[in-house]
Design an enzyme around this catalytic site. Structure first.
Site, PDB file in Angstrom:
ATOM      1  CE1 TYR A 143      -3.248  -2.782   0.085  1.00  0.00           C
ATOM      2  CE2 TYR A 143      -3.795  -2.223   2.333  1.00  0.00           C
ATOM      3  CZ  TYR A 143      -4.005  -2.989   1.204  1.00  0.00           C
ATOM      4  OH  TYR A 143      -4.977  -3.948   1.201  1.00  0.00           O
ATOM      5  CE  LYS A 192       0.924 -17.673  -2.219  1.00  0.00           C
ATOM      6  NZ  LYS A 192       0.058 -18.845  -2.135  1.00  0.00           N
ATOM      7  CG  ASP A 224      -2.586 -19.891  -0.221  1.00  0.00           C
ATOM      8  OD1 ASP A 224      -1.790 -19.701   0.722  1.00  0.00           O
ATOM      9  OD2 ASP A 224      -2.294 -20.595  -1.206  1.00  0.00           O
ATOM     10  CG  ASP A 248      -7.222  -4.062   4.018  1.00  0.00           C
ATOM     11  OD1 ASP A 248      -8.202  -3.931   4.778  1.00  0.00           O
ATOM     12  OD2 ASP A 248      -7.093  -3.437   2.955  1.00  0.00           O
ATOM     13  CG  ASP A 252     -12.558  -6.098   6.224  1.00  0.00           C
ATOM     14  OD1 ASP A 252     -12.275  -5.569   7.327  1.00  0.00           O
ATOM     15  OD2 ASP A 252     -12.892  -5.439   5.229  1.00  0.00           O
TER      16      ASP A 252
END
Ligand code: NAD
Length: 360
Positions: A143, A192, A224, A248, A252
């Site tokens: 980001y 990852k 994942d 992020d 959620d």
């Protein structure tokens, strides 16, 4: 004598002042019950600050936050300011305050209350016992990396760069180990590492720090797989730590396990014990001023403040038990009510929680 802790209160817009009011009532009750001492100072922030001072984050509000031991924030924003220029938007104040206060991690608990299981989309047997925290890195990663467009051989290309340095990883990982030490001492580090170089640095750093916390049981989970396991066996997680973008998305996903936005607390932490505590929800302009907002997310944010900034675990336990007791007794605000005609208001919910704190 208990030390006086300074709390900067920025209620903000919409339902912010309504829910913050109930949270302060709860804090005052803990002064009475546990001999804690707080000094509250209020400041303008968000839309109301734009109206009164011409900026979403006035300098005196920022100074007040810097002087305090912790910040309690309601919510900001609303349709009145939606079409303002960027610097005159309440949300710009939110980004500014996090940056100015050096808050580099975001902490979000996801707790499933047995009596609210019907509000979730998952089966009760999957949800049972879920009580986890996601620790998300907030100021680095893709980001914030360099972004640009360029002309490639096959046409226009877009590039987002993901960068993490070892210091950024170390400080968030240490914080996550510390959080795990206050709970059941299990930490899942999510990355990852089979594909990304930043993830390999992340994993190496976690492994290097782990021996400093021999009591914490550590596992590495690929992002994942973590996304799947959160839906399959959420109760097996205790603390999850991860980088900005993964966090992020996963926070959620974890939030949805609980079913209602009115129940979700959060903390943003910097170096040391300093923190900003706020509900996950926004200013809910559709219900503002009606006295029907659910104050539980903000009240649970106080419990989080007690644990993470002040180490007041007994008082935090009492707040969380009182919330559970009130919900178990069937009391609901409109957002979590099965029968809306029986829903109670914001103040009534706050009063019931305070009464339960005194009686348990
Ligand atoms: P929201 O969270 O304010 O509301 C979404 C829905 O959930 C609404 O129907 C609302 O009534 C309901 N809701 C939210 N909190 C509730 C509570 N405590 N009790 C009962 N119901 C509740 O999100 P939104 O509508 O997308 O955003 C409204 C404004 O809030 C926007 O201006 C947005 O930018 C701002 N916002 C601020 C923050 C923050 O201050 N940290 C976070 C998110 C959104």
């Amino acid at each position: 004598m208990t030390e006086v802790k300074k709390i900067a209160v920025i209620a903000g817009d919409g339902i912010g002042p309504e829910v913050v009011n109930e949270a302060i009532k709860v804090m005052k009750k803990t002064e009475e019950l546990f001999g804690l001492r707080f000094e509250f100072e209020e400041g303008l922030f968000g839309g109301i600050a734009i109206d009164e001072k011409g900026t979403p984050l006035p300098a005196d509000t920022l100074d007040m936050c810097k002087r305090a031991d912790a910040v309690l924030l309601g919510a900001v924003g609303g349709p009145k300011w939606d079409n303002n220029s960027k610097e005159l938007r309440p949300e710009t104040g939110l980004l500014g305050i996090r940056k100015e206060l050096g808050l580099f991690s975001n902490i979000r608990p996801a707790v499933v209350f047995d009596c609210l299981m019907e509000a979730s989309t998952l089966k009760p047997e999957v949800l049972e016992g879920t009580d986890l925290i996601v620790v998300r890195e907030l100021t680095g990663g893709i980001y914030f990396g360099e972004k640009f467009r360029r002309q490639g051989e096959a046409g226009e290309e877009a590039v987002d760069t993901c960068v993490y340095n070892v210091t950024e990883v170390e400080r968030i990982v240490r914080q996550a180990f510390e959080v795990a030490m206050t709970r059941s001492k299990r930490l899942a580090s999510v990355d990852k590492a089979n594909v990304l170089e930043t993830s390999r640095l992340w994993r190496e750093t976690v492994n290097r720090i782990a021996p400093e916390y021999p009591e914490v049981e550590l596992e590495h989970v690929l992002v994942d797989n973590c996304a799947m396991q959160l839906l399959r066996r959420p109760s097996s997680f205790d603390v999850i730590v991860t980088e900005n973008m993964f966090g992020d998305i996963l926070s959620d996903e974890a939030a949805m396990l609980t079913g209602s936005i009115g129940m979700l607390s959060s903390a943003s932490l910097g170096e040391g014990s300093y923190g900003l505590y706020e509900p996950v929800h926004g200013s809910a302009p559709d219900i503002a001023g009606k006295g029907i907002a659910n104050p539980i997310a903000t009240i649970l944010s106080v419990a989080l403040m007690y644990r993470l900034t002040f180490g007041y675990h007994e008082a935090a336990d009492r707040i969380e038990q009182a919330v559970k007791q009130v919900l178990d007794a069937g009391h609901r605000t409109g957002d979590i009510a099965v029968d809306p005609s029986k829903a109670i208001g914001t103040t009534e919910m706050g009063d019931l929680i305070i009464a339960a704190m005194a009686s348990s």
